[in-house]
Design an enzyme around this catalytic site. Structure first.
Site, PDB file in Angstrom:
ATOM      1  N   ARG A 210       0.800  -1.226   0.000  1.00  0.00           N
ATOM      2  CA  ARG A 210       0.000   0.000   0.000  1.00  0.00           C
ATOM      3  C   ARG A 210       0.831   1.274   0.000  1.00  0.00           C
ATOM      4  O   ARG A 210       0.566   2.196  -0.773  1.00  0.00           O
ATOM      5  CB  ARG A 210      -0.917   0.055   1.244  1.00  0.00           C
ATOM      6  CG  ARG A 210      -2.174  -0.735   1.117  1.00  0.00           C
ATOM      7  CD  ARG A 210      -2.543  -1.359   2.429  1.00  0.00           C
ATOM      8  NE  ARG A 210      -1.568  -2.374   2.756  1.00  0.00           N
ATOM      9  CZ  ARG A 210      -1.623  -3.639   2.293  1.00  0.00           C
ATOM     10  NH1 ARG A 210      -2.640  -4.005   1.574  1.00  0.00           N
ATOM     11  NH2 ARG A 210      -0.690  -4.525   2.575  1.00  0.00           N
ATOM     12  N   THR A 211       1.807   1.353   0.875  1.00  0.00           N
ATOM     13  CA  THR A 211       2.529   2.620   1.013  1.00  0.00           C
ATOM     14  C   THR A 211       3.265   2.933  -0.286  1.00  0.00           C
ATOM     15  O   THR A 211       3.182   4.047  -0.815  1.00  0.00           O
ATOM     16  CB  THR A 211       3.504   2.545   2.208  1.00  0.00           C
ATOM     17  OG1 THR A 211       2.785   2.041   3.333  1.00  0.00           O
ATOM     18  CG2 THR A 211       4.076   3.913   2.532  1.00  0.00           C
TER      19      THR A 211
ATOM     20  N   LYS B 221      26.532  -4.448  -1.717  1.00  0.00           N
ATOM     21  CA  LYS B 221      28.000  -4.393  -1.731  1.00  0.00           C
ATOM     22  C   LYS B 221      28.546  -3.698  -0.489  1.00  0.00           C
ATOM     23  O   LYS B 221      29.730  -3.420  -0.393  1.00  0.00           O
ATOM     24  CB  LYS B 221      28.477  -3.635  -2.973  1.00  0.00           C
ATOM     25  CG  LYS B 221      28.002  -4.206  -4.287  1.00  0.00           C
ATOM     26  CD  LYS B 221      28.414  -3.278  -5.433  1.00  0.00           C
ATOM     27  CE  LYS B 221      27.506  -3.437  -6.632  1.00  0.00           C
ATOM     28  NZ  LYS B 221      27.609  -2.296  -7.543  1.00  0.00           N
TER      29      LYS B 221
ATOM     30  N   ARG C 175      11.329   3.664   3.377  1.00  0.00           N
ATOM     31  CA  ARG C 175      10.906   2.679   4.387  1.00  0.00           C
ATOM     32  C   ARG C 175      12.120   1.826   4.730  1.00  0.00           C
ATOM     33  O   ARG C 175      12.857   1.398   3.842  1.00  0.00           O
ATOM     34  CB  ARG C 175       9.785   1.780   3.864  1.00  0.00           C
ATOM     35  CG  ARG C 175       9.560   0.582   4.809  1.00  0.00           C
ATOM     36  CD  ARG C 175       8.361  -0.210   4.503  1.00  0.00           C
ATOM     37  NE  ARG C 175       7.135   0.516   4.820  1.00  0.00           N
ATOM     38  CZ  ARG C 175       5.927  -0.035   4.806  1.00  0.00           C
ATOM     39  NH1 ARG C 175       5.776  -1.306   4.477  1.00  0.00           N
ATOM     40  NH2 ARG C 175       4.864   0.677   5.102  1.00  0.00           N
TER      41      ARG C 175
ATOM     42  N   HIS D 248       5.134   5.829  11.506  1.00  0.00           N
ATOM     43  CA  HIS D 248       4.617   5.686  10.143  1.00  0.00           C
ATOM     44  C   HIS D 248       3.650   6.859   9.940  1.00  0.00           C
ATOM     45  O   HIS D 248       2.438   6.677   9.892  1.00  0.00           O
ATOM     46  CB  HIS D 248       3.916   4.325  10.032  1.00  0.00           C
ATOM     47  CG  HIS D 248       3.634   3.864   8.643  1.00  0.00           C
ATOM     48  ND1 HIS D 248       3.832   4.642   7.518  1.00  0.00           N
ATOM     49  CD2 HIS D 248       3.150   2.668   8.183  1.00  0.00           C
ATOM     50  CE1 HIS D 248       3.476   3.954   6.444  1.00  0.00           C
ATOM     51  NE2 HIS D 248       3.068   2.757   6.824  1.00  0.00           N
TER      52      HIS D 248
END
Ligand code: CP
Length: 309
Positions: free
Chosen positions: A57-58, A86, A107, A135
Site C-alpha cells: 500500500r505505502t 556491496k 521505508r 509511520h
C-alpha cells in the site's frame, strides 16, 4: 501554512492545526486520486521511492499519487538489487537519491532510519515506516479516514486492538488521537501491550487510555475498532510469536456486540485477524482506508514540494 521542504518523520512534528490543514487539503485531492479529474501539479517533479522493507500500500499509493499528478518515480523495492548488497551505507544511498530527485520516500526496518536519512538529504524526506518506530503518512490517512467517515475525530471512542507493542501505526495513532481528545481503549495480549512511553504521551495530552483483554466488552460502545496484525517479523523469538498468534479475531459473531455505526479499520496487510466474511458488512472500511493513502500522499507531496495551488 508553509510546508515547503519539510521532512515528515513523525506525526509529532505536526500541530493539530497543521494536521487539520493537511486533512482538509487531502479532501480536495479525492477526485484526482480516483482519476475523475486530472492535474499536472507535480509535472517535472521526481520522487525517489526507497523501500528497504516490503510494502504494497505505502509504495503503490505514493506511486499512484505521483503519477496521477503528472510527476515521475525512480527507486527500488528490493535493497538486494542495489549497492547496499556491496556494503554501501544508508547515508550514501540517501545522498545519491538526493542528487537524482526532488523528494525522497524511505521505508526501512531500523527505527530512526528516516530521521538519519533526513540529515543526509536536502530534499524533503517522508518516512514510510521505520521498524517498530513511526509511520506518519499512515497515521494521517488513518485520521483522514476517521474524519471523513465520522465527520470529526474528537469524542470518538476508539479501540486499538492487536500488536500494540511492535505496531508502529498504533503508536503514531494513539498519540494523534490523544491530540484530538478521542477516548482510547487498548486491547492486546499481555506481552504485546502498548509501550509505557506511548501511554505516557497520551496522558500528557489529557487522555487516560483504558486497557482490557475483553474484546467483546471493548467493542460494545466503540465508534472505531482499529485492528492490527501480530507482526511475526518483529519478534525476536518465534516461540513468543506462537504464544500470541490468533489471540484475537474479528468475526461476525463479535459484531453482534457492536453498534450499527462501528467502523472497522486496519492498516493492512491482514493475515487472519479479521475474518473475510466481515468484508461484506457495512462496518468494514479498511480497503477504503487503504485507498485514502492516495489523496493524503498527494496532499503531502504537493505541500513539501511547495506546489500547492
Ligand atoms: N499499511 C501499510 O504500511 O501497508 P504496506 O506495508 O503494504 O505498505
Amino acid at each position: 501554512m508553509n510546508f515547503k521542504g519539510k521532512d515528515i518523520i513523525s506525526i509529532k512534528d505536526f500541530s493539530k492545526k497543521e494536521i487539520n490543514y493537511i486533512l482538509d487539503y487531502s479532501k480536495k485531492m479525492l477526485d484526482y486520486a480516483r482519476g475523475e479529474k486530472y492535474s499536472d501539479l507535480l509535472k517535472g517533479k521526481l520522487l525517489s521511492s526507497l523501500f528497504f522493507e516490503p510494502s504494497t500500500r505505502t509504495r503503490l499509493s505514493f506511486e499512484s499519487a505521483v503519477n496521477r499528478l503528472g510527476g515521475r518515480v525512480i527507486g527500488f523495492a528490493d535493497p538486494a538489487a542495489t549497492s547496499q548488497k556491496k556494503g554501501e551505507s544508508l547515508a550514501d544511498t540517501i545522498r545519491m537519491a538526493d542528487s537524482y530527485s526532488d523528494v525522497i520516500v524511505v521505508r526501512h526496518p531500523q527505527e530512526g532510519a528516516a530521521r538519519l536519512a533526513a540529515e543526509f538529504a536536502d530534499a524533503p524526506v517522508l518516512n514510510a515506516g521505520d521498524g517498530a518506530g513511526r509511520h506518519p503518512t499512515q497515521c494521517l490517512l488513518d485520521l483522514f479516514t476517521i474524519y471523513t467517515e465520522k465527520k470529526r475525530i474528537s469524542k470518538n471512542k476508539v479501540v486499538l486492538l492487536g500488536d500494540l507493542k511492535y505496531g508502529r501505526t498504533v503508536h503514531s495513532l494513539a498519540y494523534a488521537l490523544s491530540l484530538y481528545g478521542a477516548e482510547l481503549t487498548f486491547v492486546s495480549p499481555e506481552s504485546l501491550k502498548m509501550p509505557k512511553e506511548v501511554v505516557q504521551e497520551c496522558k500528557e495530552l489529557g487522555v487516560e487510555p483504558k486497557h482490557t483483554s475483553s474484546l467483546e466488552k471493548a467493542v460494545k460502545d466503540a465508534d472505531v475498532l482499529y485492528v492490527t496484525r501480530i507482526q511475526k517479523e518483529r519478534f525476536p523469538d518465534a516461540e513468543e510469536y506462537n504464544r500470541v498468534v490468533g489471540a484475537y479475531r474479528v468475526d461476525v459473531d463479535l459484531l453482534k456486540y457492536a453498534q450499527d455505526n462501528l467502523i472497522i479499520m486496519h492498516p493492512l496487510p491482514r493475515v487472519n485477524e479479521i475474518h473475510p466474511e466481515v468484508d461484506k458488512t457495512p462496518h468494514a472500511i479498511y480497503f477504503k482506508q487503504a485507498f485514502n493513502g492516495v489523496p493524503v500522499r498527494m496532499a503531502l507531496l504537493s505541500l513539501v514540494l511547495g506546489v500547492k495551488k
